[in-house]
Design a protein around this motif. Structure first.
Motif, PDB file in Angstrom:
ATOM      1  N   GLN B 163       0.834  -1.201   0.000  1.00  0.00           N
ATOM      2  CA  GLN B 163       0.000   0.000   0.000  1.00  0.00           C
ATOM      3  C   GLN B 163       0.870   1.253   0.000  1.00  0.00           C
ATOM      4  OE1 GLN B 163      -2.509  -0.423   3.381  1.00  0.00           O
ATOM      5  NE2 GLN B 163      -3.815  -1.952   2.410  1.00  0.00           N
ATOM      6  N   ALA B 165       3.806   1.514  -1.242  1.00  0.00           N
ATOM      7  CA  ALA B 165       4.362   1.656  -2.584  1.00  0.00           C
ATOM      8  C   ALA B 165       3.342   2.295  -3.518  1.00  0.00           C
ATOM      9  CB  ALA B 165       4.804   0.299  -3.111  1.00  0.00           C
ATOM     10  N   SER B 166       2.078   1.893  -3.404  1.00  0.00           N
ATOM     11  CA  SER B 166       1.099   2.445  -4.328  1.00  0.00           C
ATOM     12  C   SER B 166       0.827   3.921  -4.040  1.00  0.00           C
ATOM     13  CB  SER B 166      -0.189   1.617  -4.312  1.00  0.00           C
ATOM     14  OG  SER B 166      -0.935   1.906  -3.167  1.00  0.00           O
ATOM     15  N   THR B 167       0.839   4.330  -2.762  1.00  0.00           N
ATOM     16  CA  THR B 167       0.645   5.753  -2.497  1.00  0.00           C
ATOM     17  C   THR B 167       1.850   6.559  -2.975  1.00  0.00           C
ATOM     18  OG1 THR B 167       1.607   5.708  -0.274  1.00  0.00           O
ATOM     19  CG2 THR B 167      -0.753   5.338  -0.433  1.00  0.00           C
ATOM     20  N   LEU B 168       3.000   5.895  -3.115  1.00  0.00           N
ATOM     21  CA  LEU B 168       4.187   6.602  -3.600  1.00  0.00           C
ATOM     22  C   LEU B 168       4.256   6.600  -5.124  1.00  0.00           C
ATOM     23  CD1 LEU B 168       6.695   5.262  -0.966  1.00  0.00           C
ATOM     24  CD2 LEU B 168       5.932   7.614  -1.211  1.00  0.00           C
ATOM     25  N   GLY B 169       3.236   6.052  -5.761  1.00  0.00           N
ATOM     26  CA  GLY B 169       3.157   6.156  -7.212  1.00  0.00           C
ATOM     27  C   GLY B 169       3.605   4.920  -7.970  1.00  0.00           C
ATOM     28  N   ALA B 170       3.863   3.806  -7.265  1.00  0.00           N
ATOM     29  CA  ALA B 170       4.308   2.605  -7.971  1.00  0.00           C
ATOM     30  C   ALA B 170       3.116   1.903  -8.604  1.00  0.00           C
ATOM     31  CB  ALA B 170       5.022   1.661  -7.004  1.00  0.00           C
TER      32      ALA B 170
END
Lengths: 272, 264, 327
Positions: B163, B165-170
């Motif tokens: 999660q 990683a996804s908030t960091l744009g991955a």
């Protein structure tokens, strides 16, 4: 501190990327398992019952097949029992005792997983050669060897995580060593032990490679079901082989399902 | 502390009789005829071919199973599909199936009279009594290892790192390669080692589907059996010793990885 | 501007959020405050895009992002348990967002250097998360979230897993950081003291609904409900309603509007003294008074005193839903 440039406005968000559902991977896994596992096993089941229930029953209960089956189940049960006792003991010594070479010994426990079964058979033959080769004891030895790691490896982590304070509390309340073991430690180990035993039993029932050379494969004596099925395939009695295979599968599955049920009941009780 | 010594003694004696003595025995028996004879026994054309075939089968079956195992573990831990309990049982099933039953099943699906046999024959594809059959049988018996090792690791690491990683744009793909895969690497490696050991050592299933054609479909384990039944004991022991060395190397790797896994 | 409008979320039988609407001022630090299960974390995760609401919309800077994936929202998220990438060094963790965006290497390196300096981890950049203390890990997580220059910083109980001392230190540090960078920040916490100390504005949640929105002072002085009053500080019940214990005046002689009570127990809290009393009708009253005052009254168990509230107490309300149902 440094002037950190934080843009007050939002970044461009791009097109609305809807969250992907993982249906693709579920599809791939389902397809793969169906092709690799379900289809072949279904083929065995289908072949066993192709000529009707009566034909299946006759093949499965042919005197030689039945004798092999009883021997297989009996010897597997006995081996599982020995594993329960010695698996517990070995796990205990590996976790609670301290002596030089323990780490190497701990690694060696997995040897039966790493060693090819046919090499196991040959090894036991080399060692016990004339003494037990082609007797029921040879089968017992082979199965003890291949099932050794299951109970040990199941019990070890539980023993490691066990709360020592409970044991110390019991000791402070005046309990003796054996009493502490039976009343405080063992109840925690039983679930792991049961699951290790179930896996060992399932493995023993189907074992072939380590047994085929050393058992001598004597009908009505040292022949186990897996070897019997193998012989049927070799003599092109595919239906007979399928019928025995289905019984073997049923035995192994019954144990594994019982295990799942046991685990679920335990989890249930744990929650209550 | 006498009790402790007794227990230690019993445990060591049990392991000695069951494990150490037999394996030592094979080594002794192997080198009885002298190192030259051993070298000759493991470098005959048939032995060399068996060695390469074993390697080939392992090199195909294990990576395929690794990819599938990781995918299956992801579905089992993260998926919300209603099929999940069924898939869970199916992944474990090969553990409970006798190698003989696996071999039989392969014949019944891919053999001449098998479910897919006619179709395969028309397409000119031969599976039984040839290398593809050995590969498929090996894949069946190795199927659960990677998934079973990765599932608990995935469960333990949870979803927070992904999660984050996804908030960091991955993207999903970036998250998998950069976050999920590195986090499960030791579990995956352990599963791969177990699969490799099993693939190299598989005997029963392979013995049924291979046809045991020397120099073509004969793996190392089949060679051991053949030499034994031909009363070539020295040759059988030599080939066994080779397999035993592979097994010991596997064991060393397992112990090493287990420690990495525990500390990671 | 972050706007949440009419958002609902249900997990099975549990209504986590029930038509919640919240509007957050740009540049401010807003706290979502409530007990566990109040829906505050769910609301934060919905703003981040980690959960999708069953109903309602989320807009960031005027754009409807309700169904936009978290990676396209431009939010920074800090987790209670850090969510550190355990296999990466501190530096790699902080650089992660820039790496996956394929920022030019030198520019990314400069940003990471700056942020490591801001969070005071420059000397630790080559360590792995397991070699850091909890507070250091959380500062790393903050730097990681800030590296992608988010339009909003979302913090989910960021200090919840830390020791009290580290927590207090990080709180002050976060407030200073916010005053410097002015990134719109939303903080989830169950700790009213933390919310009051840090936030410009508080949103109090209970049972998936917004109880009250306002500044720390406003909420403390004029709570909109018994729940808010109880949640923001200690209260005691007097026959005429709820008051804060330190607002009660205790005297040894009868006074108008005062309730007669018997001292049951005296607790010394250092600078203050808490007097636990029982009134004639058996209800318990707690007062908190400076030590000098307590000494002057020579308070001791068994003593009869007279208690009154100088302000009008908050009148008792039929606050529980169960009561309403029964009627």
């Amino acid at each position: 501190m440094t002037g950190l440039a934080v843009r007050p406005q939002a970044r461009p968000l791009g097109r609305a990327a809807r969250r992907r559902t993982p249906s693709l991977s579920v599809g791939v896994v389902t397809l793969w398992l169906s092709l690799m596992v379900a289809l072949p096993l279904a083929a065995v089941g289908s072949r066993a019952f192709e000529d009707g229930w009566g034909a299946f029953w006759r093949s499965a209960t042919a005197p030689q097949a039945l004798s092999a089956l009883w021997f297989t189940l009996g010897v597997s049960l006995a081996v599982t029992g020995v594993n329960a006792v010695f698996g517990l003991l070995v796990a205990w010594v590996l976790e609670r005792d301290r002596f030089p070479g323990k780490r190497a010994l701990n690694a060696v426990i997995d040897l039966p997983f790493a060693l090819p079964t046919v090499v196991t058979g040959l090894t036991l033959l080399a060692l016990y050669g004339d003494a037990i080769a082609y007797t029921k004891w040879a089968v017992v030895m082979a199965l003890l060897f291949v099932t050794l790691p299951f109970c040990v490896r199941a019990v070890q982590p539980v023993l490691r995580e066990l709360d020592r304070e409970a044991e110390e509390a019991a000791a402070s309340l005046g309990a003796s060593g054996p009493v502490i073991f039976r009343r405080v430690i063992l109840p925690h180990l039983v679930p792991a032990l049961v699951s290790g035993c179930a896996l060992a039993f399932a493995r023993a029932v189907g074992e072939f490679g380590s047994v085929v050379l050393i058992s001598g494969n004597i009908p009505f004596d040292t022949q186990v079901s897996a070897v019997y099925a193998f012989k049927q395939i070799e003599s092109d009695n595919i239906r007979g082989a399928s019928a025995v295979s289905v019984t073997l599968l049923a035995a192994a599955l019954a144990v594994l399902f019982a295990l799942r049920l046991f685990e679920r009941l335990r989890d249930h009780r744990g929650e209550a | 502390m006498a009790g402790r010594l007794v227990m230690r003694g019993i445990a060591l004696a049990y392991l000695g009789v069951l494990l150490a003595v037999p394996v030592g025995m094979v080594m002794v028996k192997t080198f009885e005829p002298g190192p030259v004879a051993v070298w000759q026994a493991v470098t005959t054309p048939a032995a060399l071919h068996a060695f390469w075939l074993t390697l080939l089968v392992t090199a195909v079956a294990v990576p395929l199973n690794a990819v599938f195992g990781v995918l299956a573990a992801l579905v089992l831990v993260r998926g919300r599909s209603r099929l999940r309990p069924v898939l869970d049982v199916m992944v474990d099933l090969p553990f409970a199936v006798s190698p003989v039953v696996v071999g039989l099943a392969m014949i019944l699906v891919y053999g001449r009279d098998g479910w897919l046999g006619g179709w395969l024959a028309d397409a000119g594809i031969r599976i039984i009594f040839s290398v593809p059959g050995i590969v498929i049988a090996t894949m069946f018996v190795c199927l659960p290892f990677v998934a079973r090792e990765v599932v608990p690791v995935l469960r333990e690491i949870g979803t927070e790192q992904e999660q984050a990683a996804s908030t960091l744009g991955a993207s999903g793909w970036q998250t998998f390669w950069r976050v999920t895969l590195p986090a499960i690497r030791w579990g995956l490696a352990y599963g791969v080692v177990l699969s490799t050991a099993r693939a190299v050592g598989e005997f029963g299933a392979v013995s049924i589907v291979s046809g045991k054609i020397s120099g073509q479909t004969e793996t190392l384990t089949l060679l051991v059996e053949k030499r034994y039944t031909n009363f070539d004991m020295a040759g059988a022991y030599a080939a066994s010793a080779l397999l035993a060395v592979i097994a010991l190397a596997t064991l060393g790797l397992m112990a090493l990885l287990q420690r990495r896994k525990d500390t990671a | 501007m972050i706007s949440v409008t009419g958002v609902s979320k249900r997990y099975g039988d549990f209504q986590a959020l029930d038509e919640v609407s919240v509007h957050v001022t740009p540049g401010a630090l807003t706290a979502l405050l409530g007990p566990s299960g109040s829906g505050k974390s769910t609301l934060l995760r919905i703003i981040a895009g980690l959960e999708v609401p069953d109903a309602g919309t989320v807009t960031l800077a005027g754009e409807d992002v309700t169904h936009v994936s978290p990676r396209h929202r431009g939010v920074g998220f800090v987790f209670q348990h850090y969510a550190a990438f355990t296999h990466m060094t501190v530096r790699q963790n902080v650089a992660f967002g820039l790496t996956v965006r394929k920022e030019p290497r030198e520019k990314a390196a400069a940003t990471v250097d700056r942020l490591l300096d801001v969070v005071g981890l420059t000397g630790f950049q080559h360590r792995y998360p397991h070699q850091l203390s909890g507070g250091q890990r959380q500062r790393m997580a903050l730097a990681r979230a800030l590296a992608v220059e988010p339009s909003v910083l979302l913090l989910d109980e960021p200090f919840g897993a830390l020791d009290r001392n580290v927590r207090n230190e990080l709180r002050a540090w976060l407030r200073r950081l916010h005053d410097e960078v002015h990134v719109t920040t939303i903080l989830v916490t169950h700790d009213q003291e933390e919310a009051m100390e840090l936030a410009d504005s508080l949103v109090v949640l209970n049972h998936g609904r917004v109880e009250q929105v306002g500044g720390p002072r406003e909420l403390y002085d004029a709570p909109a409900s018994d729940f808010v009053m109880r949640f923001l500080g200690p209260v005691t019940e007097t026959p005429r309603g709820l008051v804060r214990p330190h607002e009660l005046v205790v005297s040894a002689v009868p006074e108008p509007d005062a309730t007669e009570a018997q001292v049951a127990r005296i607790v010394h809290l250092g600078f203050e003294v808490r007097a636990e009393m029982e009134s004639g009708d058996g209800s318990r009253i707690t007062a908190q008074l400076p030590r000098a005052e307590a000494d002057a009254l020579e308070l001791e168990p068994g003593q009869i005193v007279y208690v009154r509230a100088p302000h009008a107490p908050r009148p008792a309300e039929p606050d529980t839903e169960e009561d309403l149902v029964r009627v």
